[in-house]
Motif scaffolding. Sequence first.
Motif, PDB file in Angstrom:
ATOM      1  N   ALA A 249      -7.342   3.482   6.698  1.00 19.27           N
ATOM      2  CA  ALA A 249      -8.057   3.967   5.513  1.00 19.27           C
ATOM      3  C   ALA A 249      -7.202   4.920   4.686  1.00 19.27           C
ATOM      4  CB  ALA A 249      -9.364   4.637   5.933  1.00 19.27           C
ATOM      5  N   HIS A 250      -6.183   5.517   5.326  1.00 24.52           N
ATOM      6  CA  HIS A 250      -5.325   6.414   4.549  1.00 24.52           C
ATOM      7  C   HIS A 250      -4.195   5.661   3.842  1.00 24.52           C
ATOM      8  CE1 HIS A 250      -2.304   6.141   7.731  1.00 24.52           C
ATOM      9  NE2 HIS A 250      -3.251   6.391   8.614  1.00 24.52           N
ATOM     10  N   GLN A 251      -4.263   4.317   3.855  1.00 27.68           N
ATOM     11  CA  GLN A 251      -3.248   3.487   3.190  1.00 27.68           C
ATOM     12  C   GLN A 251      -3.885   2.613   2.115  1.00 27.68           C
ATOM     13  OE1 GLN A 251      -2.072   1.954   7.039  1.00 27.68           O
ATOM     14  NE2 GLN A 251       0.071   2.490   6.657  1.00 27.68           N
ATOM     15  N   PRO A 252      -4.246   3.204   0.953  1.00 25.59           N
ATOM     16  CA  PRO A 252      -4.869   2.400  -0.109  1.00 25.59           C
ATOM     17  C   PRO A 252      -3.926   1.308  -0.621  1.00 25.59           C
ATOM     18  CG  PRO A 252      -4.255   4.587  -0.928  1.00 25.59           C
ATOM     19  CD  PRO A 252      -4.060   4.615   0.563  1.00 25.59           C
ATOM     20  N   ASP A 253      -4.488   0.120  -0.858  1.00 25.39           N
ATOM     21  CA  ASP A 253      -3.692  -1.007  -1.377  1.00 25.39           C
ATOM     22  C   ASP A 253      -3.432  -0.823  -2.872  1.00 25.39           C
ATOM     23  OD1 ASP A 253      -4.161  -2.158   1.163  1.00 25.39           O
ATOM     24  OD2 ASP A 253      -4.196  -4.173   0.281  1.00 25.39           O
ATOM     25  N   LEU A 254      -2.208  -1.110  -3.264  1.00 29.24           N
ATOM     26  CA  LEU A 254      -1.865  -1.119  -4.681  1.00 29.24           C
ATOM     27  C   LEU A 254      -2.539  -2.309  -5.365  1.00 29.24           C
ATOM     28  CD1 LEU A 254       1.873  -0.150  -4.267  1.00 29.24           C
ATOM     29  CD2 LEU A 254       0.190   1.157  -5.599  1.00 29.24           C
ATOM     30  N   ASN A 255      -2.794  -2.152  -6.661  1.00 27.47           N
ATOM     31  CA  ASN A 255      -3.492  -3.181  -7.428  1.00 27.47           C
ATOM     32  C   ASN A 255      -2.481  -4.012  -8.225  1.00 27.47           C
ATOM     33  OD1 ASN A 255      -5.128  -4.714  -9.054  1.00 27.47           O
ATOM     34  ND2 ASN A 255      -5.766  -2.993 -10.358  1.00 27.47           N
ATOM     35  N   TYR A 256      -2.127  -5.174  -7.677  1.00 28.33           N
ATOM     36  CA  TYR A 256      -1.111  -6.004  -8.333  1.00 28.33           C
ATOM     37  C   TYR A 256      -1.601  -6.682  -9.601  1.00 28.33           C
ATOM     38  CZ  TYR A 256       2.623  -5.019  -5.210  1.00 28.33           C
ATOM     39  OH  TYR A 256       3.632  -4.350  -4.568  1.00 28.33           O
ATOM     40  N   ASP A 257      -2.890  -6.593  -9.888  1.00 36.26           N
ATOM     41  CA  ASP A 257      -3.351  -7.103 -11.178  1.00 36.26           C
ATOM     42  C   ASP A 257      -2.935  -6.185 -12.324  1.00 36.26           C
ATOM     43  OD1 ASP A 257      -4.611  -9.566 -10.632  1.00 36.26           O
ATOM     44  OD2 ASP A 257      -6.281  -8.503  -9.698  1.00 36.26           O
TER      45      ASP A 257
ATOM     46  N   HIS B 162       0.846  -1.196   0.000  1.00 33.25           N
ATOM     47  CA  HIS B 162       0.000   0.000   0.000  1.00 33.25           C
ATOM     48  C   HIS B 162       0.878   1.241   0.000  1.00 33.25           C
ATOM     49  CE1 HIS B 162       0.635  -1.556   4.140  1.00 33.25           C
ATOM     50  NE2 HIS B 162       1.080  -0.328   4.335  1.00 33.25           N
ATOM     51  N   THR B 163       0.259   2.389  -0.276  1.00 29.91           N
ATOM     52  CA  THR B 163       0.961   3.663  -0.167  1.00 29.91           C
ATOM     53  C   THR B 163       0.148   4.547   0.777  1.00 29.91           C
ATOM     54  OG1 THR B 163      -0.278   4.798  -1.910  1.00 29.91           O
ATOM     55  CG2 THR B 163       1.636   3.486  -2.613  1.00 29.91           C
ATOM     56  N   SER B 164       0.650   5.741   1.026  1.00 24.46           N
ATOM     57  CA  SER B 164      -0.167   6.778   1.655  1.00 24.46           C
ATOM     58  C   SER B 164      -1.182   7.286   0.638  1.00 24.46           C
ATOM     59  CB  SER B 164       0.742   7.923   2.094  1.00 24.46           C
ATOM     60  OG  SER B 164      -0.021   9.090   2.328  1.00 24.46           O
TER      61      SER B 164
ATOM     62  N   SER C 192      -8.137  10.240 -12.317  1.00 15.99           N
ATOM     63  CA  SER C 192      -8.110   9.646 -13.661  1.00 15.99           C
ATOM     64  C   SER C 192      -9.429   8.937 -13.946  1.00 15.99           C
ATOM     65  CB  SER C 192      -6.962   8.642 -13.779  1.00 15.99           C
ATOM     66  OG  SER C 192      -5.729   9.310 -13.639  1.00 15.99           O
ATOM     67  N   PRO C 193      -9.762   8.804 -15.221  1.00 14.97           N
ATOM     68  CA  PRO C 193     -11.030   8.153 -15.551  1.00 14.97           C
ATOM     69  C   PRO C 193     -11.062   6.690 -15.119  1.00 14.97           C
ATOM     70  CG  PRO C 193      -9.867   8.893 -17.560  1.00 14.97           C
ATOM     71  CD  PRO C 193      -9.016   9.275 -16.390  1.00 14.97           C
ATOM     72  N   ALA C 194     -12.243   6.254 -14.683  1.00 14.39           N
ATOM     73  CA  ALA C 194     -12.419   4.844 -14.318  1.00 14.39           C
ATOM     74  C   ALA C 194     -11.992   3.973 -15.489  1.00 14.39           C
ATOM     75  CB  ALA C 194     -13.877   4.591 -13.957  1.00 14.39           C
ATOM     76  N   GLY C 195     -11.271   2.901 -15.165  1.00 13.12           N
ATOM     77  CA  GLY C 195     -10.840   1.975 -16.213  1.00 13.12           C
ATOM     78  C   GLY C 195      -9.474   2.299 -16.785  1.00 13.12           C
ATOM     79  N   SER C 196      -8.940   3.491 -16.494  1.00 13.28           N
ATOM     80  CA  SER C 196      -7.603   3.828 -17.012  1.00 13.28           C
ATOM     81  C   SER C 196      -6.535   3.123 -16.181  1.00 13.28           C
ATOM     82  CB  SER C 196      -7.383   5.345 -16.963  1.00 13.28           C
ATOM     83  OG  SER C 196      -7.409   5.795 -15.619  1.00 13.28           O
ATOM     84  N   SER C 197      -5.372   2.951 -16.766  1.00 11.58           N
ATOM     85  CA  SER C 197      -4.280   2.301 -16.030  1.00 11.58           C
ATOM     86  C   SER C 197      -3.911   3.121 -14.791  1.00 11.58           C
ATOM     87  CB  SER C 197      -3.060   2.122 -16.932  1.00 11.58           C
ATOM     88  OG  SER C 197      -1.965   1.661 -16.173  1.00 11.58           O
ATOM     89  N   GLU C 198      -4.005   4.447 -14.900  1.00  8.40           N
ATOM     90  CA  GLU C 198      -3.666   5.304 -13.752  1.00  8.40           C
ATOM     91  C   GLU C 198      -4.639   5.081 -12.606  1.00  8.40           C
ATOM     92  OE1 GLU C 198      -3.865   6.346 -16.886  1.00  8.40           O
ATOM     93  OE2 GLU C 198      -1.729   6.729 -17.259  1.00  8.40           O
ATOM     94  N   ARG C 199      -5.943   5.060 -12.921  1.00 12.24           N
ATOM     95  CA  ARG C 199      -6.942   4.783 -11.873  1.00 12.24           C
ATOM     96  C   ARG C 199      -6.667   3.395 -11.277  1.00 12.24           C
ATOM     97  NH1 ARG C 199     -12.554   5.711 -10.451  1.00 12.24           N
ATOM     98  NH2 ARG C 199     -12.251   7.819 -11.248  1.00 12.24           N
ATOM     99  N   ASP C 200      -6.337   2.460 -12.152  1.00 14.01           N
ATOM    100  CA  ASP C 200      -6.206   1.067 -11.711  1.00 14.01           C
ATOM    101  C   ASP C 200      -4.891   0.769 -11.011  1.00 14.01           C
ATOM    102  OD1 ASP C 200      -8.723   0.528 -12.497  1.00 14.01           O
ATOM    103  OD2 ASP C 200      -8.198  -0.432 -14.396  1.00 14.01           O
ATOM    104  N   PHE C 201      -4.156   1.802 -10.605  1.00 18.70           N
ATOM    105  CA  PHE C 201      -3.025   1.557  -9.702  1.00 18.70           C
ATOM    106  C   PHE C 201      -3.529   1.068  -8.342  1.00 18.70           C
ATOM    107  CE2 PHE C 201       1.534   2.882 -10.294  1.00 18.70           C
ATOM    108  CZ  PHE C 201       1.540   2.649 -11.658  1.00 18.70           C
TER     109      PHE C 201
END
Length: 527
Positions: free
Chosen positions: A165-173, A101-103, A115-124
Amino acid sequence: MSWYHDAVVYETHVRSFADGNGDGYGDFAGLTDKLDYLVDLGITAIWLLPFFPSPLRDDGYDVSDYTAVDPRYGTLEDFARFVDRAHRRGLKVITEFVLNHTSDRHPWFQRARHSPAGSSERDFYVWSDTPDRYGDARIIFTDSETSNWAWDPVAGAWYWHRFYAHQPDLNYDNPAVRQAVVEVADFWLDLGVDGLRLDAVPYLYERDGTSCENLPETHAFLKDLRAHVDARYGGDRMLLAEANQWPVDAAAYFGNGDECHMNYHFPLMPRMFLALARGRRDPIDWVLDRTPPIPPSCRWGTFLRNHDELTLEMVTDAERREMYAAYATDPRAKLNIGIRRRLAPLLGDDSRRILLLFSLLLSMPGTPFVYYGDEIGMGDDLDLPDRNGVRTPMQWSDAPHGGFTTATPYMPVIDDAVYGYRRRNVAAQRQDPGSLWNAVRRLLHLRRDHPALRRGTTVWHAPDDPALVSFSRRHDGVSIHVVANLAARPATIQGDRGGIDLLGGGPSPTGSWTLPPYGVRWILEDR
Ligand code: GLC
């Protein structure tokens, strides 16, 4: 054998150890000045808690920039100098790799939410339209969180977080995440870091209908990371999993010797305390019986205390109740599923019991980790929130602020009647031949001088008296017999072969003899 088979690792926070520039925060300059202290103590590797830029809402485990040093602790040049000086003294350096996760302040998250839903940036990160997915995943910070989902008004969606909650998990997919994370590892390994601690590593992937822990996808990613590190840096860099899991699940992080080199033995740690509370070895026997053999290139990391609460996740409900009754008599000591205390206060500041656990830690199989300050029996501050009470400044001397800083420290130095810096500090204990510090140093030097204690095969004995823990470490024709009495009463050893008592000096008796309450012997056997 590699360096981590022979290591004794000292865990510390740059911020807590020594302030080199007089601003109240420990820093790399101060830490570098203390390297001789660690060498003298008998330490061979240093593990540093996160020192990266961070809003510090989880003490740096909320990273907002992976490839920089928090300016309070110094610069990247200071870090490089520290690594160089450590290496010159033969010390290895292990740093944190907070890859789950990050901050929420990290630029990746800020970019994602805009970023728009579905973009690679959103999907981080891991998003959802409902907070109902992955309902089988447990909550880890039970005192502060009620869900693993949090609403982001900017994105208009829920994001996944296993910790605060301030530590969103990164999306390894997302392959771009995997690539970005490997680049972070390379950044620190390029700077000469010898080992990376993979923080919170069981939680990298999420899948419906599972606990979202230890998934095959997580192991596959780790095998890829290992292959990459081996190919790029040769074989001597080390990956250390932080996988707080039952023994079989924890051992899976070694793979077939092709995944992580090390993982902590979380289930063993609380059972050492439980065995001491019961005055019986059965909790230790129980967990060792359930610990599978591991590839010879791999190692368990063993420890008594660290920067977190004494976690009770890997014990049964009944054992947890027993642990709370024995060790959390002050209700403020409870945190999440654990006890937020340091070693000495946990053991009632009884030096016999403290040394008993140290001598088991430093003779049992595994690579031991020592938490800074425990070598002098530092105390904790239960009035500080979260786990901060076990992260107070190191107590070097009886000078103002314990000699840690000339300014106002980032957090008050312990100053109570028993554990306060005026009485309990490194300088005083170094001068006192009977101090805890000198006793711990003696154990560390014996471990350094006797490869059997580090590399030896282990034969467990089953003495008649259930209070006795007894085993032999054998290597290269040398055998060291360790025997410890967990009980508050004397215990009798039967049929002993004798030898040299490494702790007391002089011969150790043969035949039948008695160990005092909480007594320990390391016996170099005649063969
Ligand atoms: C690990 C760290 C702990 C931190 C958590 C979230 O368990 O040891 O201190 O709060 O990860 O990053």
